[in-house]
Scaffold this active site. Structure first.
Site, mmCIF file in Angstrom:
data_model
loop_
_atom_site.group_PDB
_atom_site.id
_atom_site.type_symbol
_atom_site.label_atom_id
_atom_site.label_comp_id
_atom_site.label_asym_id
_atom_site.label_seq_id
_atom_site.Cartn_x
_atom_site.Cartn_y
_atom_site.Cartn_z
ATOM 1 N N CYS A 381 119.957 72.437 54.885
ATOM 2 C CA CYS A 381 120.279 74.095 55.088
ATOM 3 C C CYS A 381 121.253 74.278 56.230
ATOM 4 O O CYS A 381 122.233 73.883 56.226
ATOM 5 C CB CYS A 381 118.853 74.587 55.247
ATOM 6 S SG CYS A 381 119.300 76.515 54.846
ATOM 7 N N HIS A 507 116.797 72.759 50.475
ATOM 8 C CA HIS A 507 115.683 72.292 51.126
ATOM 9 C C HIS A 507 114.822 71.322 50.321
ATOM 10 O O HIS A 507 113.927 71.668 49.596
ATOM 11 C CB HIS A 507 114.600 73.392 51.579
ATOM 12 C CG HIS A 507 115.126 74.158 52.754
ATOM 13 N ND1 HIS A 507 114.855 73.929 54.148
ATOM 14 C CD2 HIS A 507 115.636 75.253 52.620
ATOM 15 C CE1 HIS A 507 115.235 74.688 54.865
ATOM 16 N NE2 HIS A 507 115.839 75.614 54.137
ATOM 17 N N GLU A 509 112.964 69.013 50.977
ATOM 18 C CA GLU A 509 111.749 68.333 51.572
ATOM 19 C C GLU A 509 110.607 69.085 50.742
ATOM 20 O O GLU A 509 109.620 68.564 50.692
ATOM 21 C CB GLU A 509 111.653 68.610 53.193
ATOM 22 C CG GLU A 509 111.498 70.295 53.499
ATOM 23 C CD GLU A 509 113.050 70.823 53.876
ATOM 24 O OE1 GLU A 509 113.236 71.822 54.658
ATOM 25 O OE2 GLU A 509 114.026 70.310 53.372
#
Length: 545
Positions: A381, A507, A509
């Protein structure tokens, strides 16, 4: 009929209710029961989207674009089930809904009160989760600590809930602390007794006690708690401190938690399949390689601010038999000190997301260090936006390049507002949020890692790569390896002549799981292990897996 489990906490905050709820979800799923987990948070914010990470840790983004509590990340990772905006409820959102109904006249001129209007709205939110996905079990974690004034309406609502859906369909689980007092040389049950007394004073009798401790509870202590708290001895569960949160489900299974839950809810006892989870923990404790990764950010004093990033790195390390060591680097320090001072010897650099100009130049310095020294780099990001600024200043010749977020008057805004964001005034819930498709370009590192033409990733940003600089980026040797399906928005950039240099606007993750690490993180860790082995003189394997 859906069953309902309510998890409360006592004695101290941060007792671990979220991990207990997520672990119980894992144990039920291992028995082929479907599970959804709901978080009721007592703060008055509508959601954590505008809260400082120092106040509340990371903001976890769901597929449907809700900005939620970090515990939802635990729920998703442990149960491998995607949550939605229905799974995160705050006092602020409850009161907002009730006030909106009052303004519309939905209460027919009645006096709006905490009971029944607020408590009814809370119960409706719980039932809404059950109706939306029809799970076998809805686990609801009540934020805060029993005794806090803020959580009283939630506790009153769940007290009423058992009467309305039937006693056999509701279970109360209380997570509490049994401390070891070194000077006395013994564990003390009094804090738990008082916490249960507080809970019972508002009409809730816990069915199961989960006792956090730094050592196993002796049988005599369990008997004592059983007697004082009116809980069967087999329902007094030890939750001993573990080296990793991924050990907790196995520890609770050993204590018989799931069996007691199924008995109390009159559900069929089924044999669990925890083979995959046992393999995960076994790999965690038998690493073959060690890798040190630097996380460069401005919230590093609180590791929970980057919780999903840390867990995604852990998932990738476990899958490659790697032992992960983290080096936390405050990006503000890199603005006044050489990057080498803080980054020398690391095997990889991660620059995660964030907002605001503070520490940005330090992140750019870290990216330049990783690019110049051929150290694996992963930008997430804001990390991608900083990598674009670093490229523009040091490779593209645009020495004044910047993001319009940090310098609205920059002559070279290589990062600019997304279309449609110019007129936005409110901060909460107004960014590009949630799951969006990304077209991955063939013959790139990204495609090699994903092995798919179109991927779906979660976003949380207001600024984006400025397409006016696309040609200059490509001519300088960089690649755009992922875009929105129409090709308009740049999603992934990479540097081909580098062991691993990749940055993405989304993102990744948030979608990593213990059993299925995210491909970007796995590729990054593999590259970092390869660097670690090469610098140590150990022969580099063709593939570390």
């Amino acid at each position: 009929m859906t069953k309902f489990i309510f998890v409360t906490g006592g004695v101290v905050s941060s007792i671990g209710k979220g991990i207990v709820a997520a672990s119980l979800g894992r144990l039920l799923k291992s028995r082929e029961y479907s599970v959804s987990i709901l978080k009721l948070d007592p703060y008055i914010n509508i959601d954590p989207g505008t809260m400082s990470p120092f106040q509340h840790g990371e903001v976890f983004v769901t597929q449907d674009g809700a900005e939620t509590d970090l515990d939802l990340g635990h729920y998703e990772r442990f149960t491998d089930t995607s949550m939605s905006r229905l799974n995160c409820v705050t006092t602020g959102s409850i009161y907002q809904a009730v006030i909106n109904k009052e303004r519309r006249g939905d209460y027919n001129g009645g006096t709006v009160q905490v009971i029944p209007h607020i408590t009814n709205e809370i119960k409706d939110r719980i039932l809404r989760v059950a109706k939306s996905t029809n799970p076998s079990v809805v686990i609801t974690e009540i934020g805060g600590t029993v005794g806090d004034i803020e959580s009283l309406p939630f506790l009153e609502a769940i007290r009423q809930f058992r009467k309305e859906v039937g006693r056999q369909n509701v279970l109360y689980m209380h997570v509490t602390l049994v401390p070891w007092i070194a000077s006395a040389g013994e564990m003390k049950t009094k804090p738990t007794q008082h916490s249960v007394k507080e809970l019972r004073s508002i009409g809730i009798q816990p069915d199961i006690l989960v006792c956090r401790s730094d050592r196993p509870l002796p049988k005599g202590l369990k008997q004592k708690l059983s007697g004082f708290c009116d809980v069967p001895e087999e329902c007094v569960i030890t939750s001993q401190d573990a080296q990793s949160i991924y050990e907790v489900p196995l520890n609770l299974e050993w204590e018989g938690m799931a069996e007691q839950v199924l008995d109390l809810l009159q559900m069929e006892q089924r044999k669990p399949d925890l083979t995959q989870w046992q393999t995960l923990v076994k790999r965690l404790h038998s690493p073959k390689h060690e890798v040190e990764i630097a996380i460069v950010g401005k919230y590093v004093q609180l590791s929970d601010a980057y919780l999903s990033v840390v867990e995604a790195l852990n998932h990738a390390a476990i899958s490659t038999y790697g032992k992960l060591r983290l080096r936390w680097v405050n990006s503000e320090d890199l603005e006044t000190e050489p990057a080498e001072t803080h980054l020398q010897g690391v095997d990889g650099v991660v620059v995660p997301g964030g907002f605001g100009v503070r520490g940005v130049d330090g992140k750019i310095a870290a990216i330049k260090y990783a690019r110049d020294r051929q150290i694996p780099f992963l930008g997430l990001c804001l990390g991608m936006q900083c990598s674009v600024i670093e490229w523009a200043r040091h490779v593209g010749g645009l020495t004044e390049a910047n993001s319009a977020e940090f310098d609205p008057y920059t002559t070279d805004p290589v990062i600019n507002l997304l279309p449609g964001q110019q007129e936005v005034v409110d901060l909460g819930g107004t960014m590009r949020l949630g799951l969006y498709p990304c077209r991955v370009i063939p013959d790139t590192l990204a495609f090699k890692l994903y092995q798919e033409d179109v991927i779906y990733e979660r976003h949380r940003h207001r600024y984006e790569f400025n397409n006016d600089y696309r040609d200059l980026l490509l001519k300088s040797g960089y690649l755009i390896s992922g875009t929105s399906p129409d090709g308009r928005l740049v999603e992934i950039v990479e540097l081909p002549k580098h062991p691993f240099f990749l940055a993405c606007q989304f993102h990744p993750e948030f979608q990593s799981r213990p059993s299925t690490p995210h491909p970007l993180f796995k590729g990054f860790i593999q590259a970092a292990i390869a660097l670690s082995l090469s610098t140590s003189g150990t022969p580099t394997p063709l593939e570390v897996s």
